[in-house]
Motif scaffolding. Structure first.
Motif, PDB file in Angstrom:
ATOM      1  N   ARG A 109       8.238  43.343   7.240  1.00  0.00           N
ATOM      2  CA  ARG A 109       8.500  43.589   5.981  1.00  0.00           C
ATOM      3  C   ARG A 109       9.798  42.465   5.513  1.00  0.00           C
ATOM      4  O   ARG A 109      10.723  42.885   6.469  1.00  0.00           O
ATOM      5  CB  ARG A 109       9.140  45.352   5.580  1.00  0.00           C
ATOM      6  CG  ARG A 109       8.093  46.189   6.176  1.00  0.00           C
ATOM      7  CD  ARG A 109       8.220  47.765   5.777  1.00  0.00           C
ATOM      8  NE  ARG A 109       9.466  48.108   6.609  1.00  0.00           N
ATOM      9  CZ  ARG A 109       9.938  49.450   6.302  1.00  0.00           C
ATOM     10  NH1 ARG A 109       9.481  50.435   4.946  1.00  0.00           N
ATOM     11  NH2 ARG A 109      11.011  49.634   7.552  1.00  0.00           N
ATOM     12  N   THR A 159       5.405  44.375   2.563  1.00  0.00           N
ATOM     13  CA  THR A 159       4.656  44.326   3.785  1.00  0.00           C
ATOM     14  C   THR A 159       4.080  42.942   4.013  1.00  0.00           C
ATOM     15  O   THR A 159       3.258  42.745   3.299  1.00  0.00           O
ATOM     16  CB  THR A 159       3.875  45.346   3.791  1.00  0.00           C
ATOM     17  OG1 THR A 159       4.748  46.948   3.698  1.00  0.00           O
ATOM     18  CG2 THR A 159       2.731  45.219   4.889  1.00  0.00           C
ATOM     19  N   PRO A 190      10.627  47.139   0.651  1.00  0.00           N
ATOM     20  CA  PRO A 190      10.349  46.046   1.045  1.00  0.00           C
ATOM     21  C   PRO A 190       9.034  45.425   0.787  1.00  0.00           C
ATOM     22  O   PRO A 190       7.999  46.839   0.455  1.00  0.00           O
ATOM     23  CB  PRO A 190      10.044  46.259   2.642  1.00  0.00           C
ATOM     24  CG  PRO A 190       9.746  48.085   2.346  1.00  0.00           C
ATOM     25  CD  PRO A 190      10.885  48.859   1.525  1.00  0.00           C
ATOM     26  N   GLN A 224      -2.807  44.227  10.187  1.00  0.00           N
ATOM     27  CA  GLN A 224      -1.709  44.597  10.578  1.00  0.00           C
ATOM     28  C   GLN A 224      -0.389  44.105  10.249  1.00  0.00           C
ATOM     29  O   GLN A 224      -0.279  43.254  10.456  1.00  0.00           O
ATOM     30  CB  GLN A 224      -1.948  44.473  12.109  1.00  0.00           C
ATOM     31  CG  GLN A 224      -0.747  45.166  12.568  1.00  0.00           C
ATOM     32  CD  GLN A 224      -0.996  45.370  13.927  1.00  0.00           C
ATOM     33  OE1 GLN A 224      -2.024  45.208  14.664  1.00  0.00           O
ATOM     34  NE2 GLN A 224       0.327  45.547  14.880  1.00  0.00           N
ATOM     35  N   PRO A 225       0.323  45.242  10.258  1.00  0.00           N
ATOM     36  CA  PRO A 225       1.567  44.983   9.056  1.00  0.00           C
ATOM     37  C   PRO A 225       2.383  44.799  10.179  1.00  0.00           C
ATOM     38  O   PRO A 225       2.403  44.859  11.109  1.00  0.00           O
ATOM     39  CB  PRO A 225       1.853  46.094   8.431  1.00  0.00           C
ATOM     40  CG  PRO A 225       1.034  46.955   8.343  1.00  0.00           C
ATOM     41  CD  PRO A 225       0.131  46.535   9.159  1.00  0.00           C
ATOM     42  N   LEU A 263       7.643  44.293  12.435  1.00  0.00           N
ATOM     43  CA  LEU A 263       7.291  45.327  13.106  1.00  0.00           C
ATOM     44  C   LEU A 263       6.267  45.356  14.448  1.00  0.00           C
ATOM     45  O   LEU A 263       5.534  45.950  14.980  1.00  0.00           O
ATOM     46  CB  LEU A 263       6.344  46.008  11.747  1.00  0.00           C
ATOM     47  CG  LEU A 263       6.886  45.721  10.628  1.00  0.00           C
ATOM     48  CD1 LEU A 263       5.783  46.499   9.616  1.00  0.00           C
ATOM     49  CD2 LEU A 263       7.652  47.389  10.591  1.00  0.00           C
ATOM     50  N   THR A 322       1.216  41.045   6.099  1.00  0.00           N
ATOM     51  CA  THR A 322      -0.200  41.419   7.148  1.00  0.00           C
ATOM     52  C   THR A 322      -0.457  40.197   8.145  1.00  0.00           C
ATOM     53  O   THR A 322      -0.326  39.169   7.596  1.00  0.00           O
ATOM     54  CB  THR A 322      -0.857  41.946   6.582  1.00  0.00           C
ATOM     55  OG1 THR A 322      -2.041  40.999   5.757  1.00  0.00           O
ATOM     56  CG2 THR A 322      -0.679  43.100   6.012  1.00  0.00           C
TER      57      THR A 322
END
Length: 337
Positions: free
Chosen positions: A287, A300, A298, A283-284, A272, A302
């Motif tokens: 995935r 995530t 999915p 923050q992601p 991402l 981070t």
């Protein structure tokens, strides 16, 4: 106690003036050559009484910027341009380099986790022992090229470590600065046990390393960074005649383990964010899709800290425990040492 001599023999004279090409020959009996050998190419250039630089690439066999720069240097260098001595080993883990793998196809040894090595051990341990007891003691400056190999992709950077001896540390970072990569890093290692870096630093050597890209290949840009940085580092170290061509660099710090984000699940990874992006804590960044069946959501992944996204997992499939992302903290040059 008498130490077992190394089984490795050099076909070059490390003190002979001029440019000398040869091999480090390690006996290796195998199915297709009962009296065979591992023949690792080496070049020694003696042009004066100045410092000795030991230059190595392919510590991991699937990393190519270093070998490109070092094979090129070995084929073009002139003794009259050298003010000291340069020892060039473009592919220090020759079996892994030939196979295009991170570790040796002979014994699965990771050379960069095999120091101080053993003269009566595996092939990889014997190579490490020769560097530990023969080559490293000759050197004043050590540059060991790395990049991400087949499994990681890095912003191209040059790096050194925080060391107990602050004078030694400052000399290391002076050469990082001279290398002039787009990024320069105060580097933190996940696993420093048995590393070539540690062996050199514990001997008091000025040690500099790189991560110049990845994906199991080199680009025109990353190979160019390696060539230019190598030349300027040698000039700054007092081993090569010339002037350092100053280039801008952004300094990054890796202050703690929160720089590293690991996968806890396996599957298909979708990033991402990309290296070079600025990231916030939590923050992601990716995935991971389970692939054993359809219809599953999915997971995530981070970031564990805010900073600059400086490295990522390269293959599209990850396993639990794989490093997914590395985040560095941007700092000024005055905070580098």
């Amino acid at each position: 106690m008498q130490l077992t001599p190394s089984p490795v023999t050099a076909t070059v004279d490390f003190a002979a003036p001029g440019v000398n090409h040869g091999f480090l020959r390690l006996p290796y009996s195998r199915d297709d050559a009962a009296w065979g050998s591992v023949m690792t190419p080496i070049t020694v250039v003696v042009g004066g009484d100045g410092p000795t630089a030991l230059l190595t690439g392919a510590n991991h066999g699937d990393e190519y910027e270093g070998p490109i720069a070092l094979f090129d240097l070995a084929s073009s260098i002139r003794a009259q341009d050298v003010t000291g001595r340069i020892i060039i080993v473009p592919a220090m883990n020759w079996p892994a380099f030939g196979a295009g793998t991170r570790t040796s196809p002979i014994d699965r040894g990771n050379l960069n986790r095999s120091f101080p090595g053993r003269p009566d051990g595996t092939v990889t341990q014997k190579i490490a022992d020769y560097f530990q007891r023969v080559l490293l003691p000759m050197a004043d400056v050590v540059l060991d090229f790395h990049s991400g190999g087949k499994t990681l992709d890095f912003l191209p950077y040059c790096a050194a470590h925080i060391l107990p001896d602050k004078r030694q540390q400052a000399q290391c970072f002076d050469l990082v600065r001279a290398f002039g990569a787009p990024w320069s890093v105060r580097m933190l290692e996940i696993d420093a046990v048995g590393m070539y870096d540690t062996a050199a630093e514990e001997m008091g050597k000025i040690f500099v390393t790189t991560e110049l890209g990845g994906g199991g290949t080199a680009t025109a840009r990353t190979a160019g960074i390696a060539r230019r940085g190598l030349r300027d580092l040698l000039v700054a170290a007092g081993v090569l005649r010339g002037e350092v061509q100053a280039r801008p660099t952004q300094w990054l710090d890796m202050p703690d383990d929160d720089c590293f984000t690991f996968a806890e699940d396996g599957g298909l990874i979708e990033f991402l964010a990309d290296p070079g992006d600025r990231i916030e804590r939590d923050q992601p960044v990716a995935r991971i899709f389970p692939v054993a069946r359809t219809g599953l959501p999915p997971v995530t992944v981070t970031a564990r800290r805010a900073g600059l996204f400086m490295a990522r997992h390269f293959p599209g499939i990850v396993k639990p425990g794989d490093c997914v992302a590395v985040i560095g903290v941007e700092i000024g040059d005055d905070h580098a040492v």
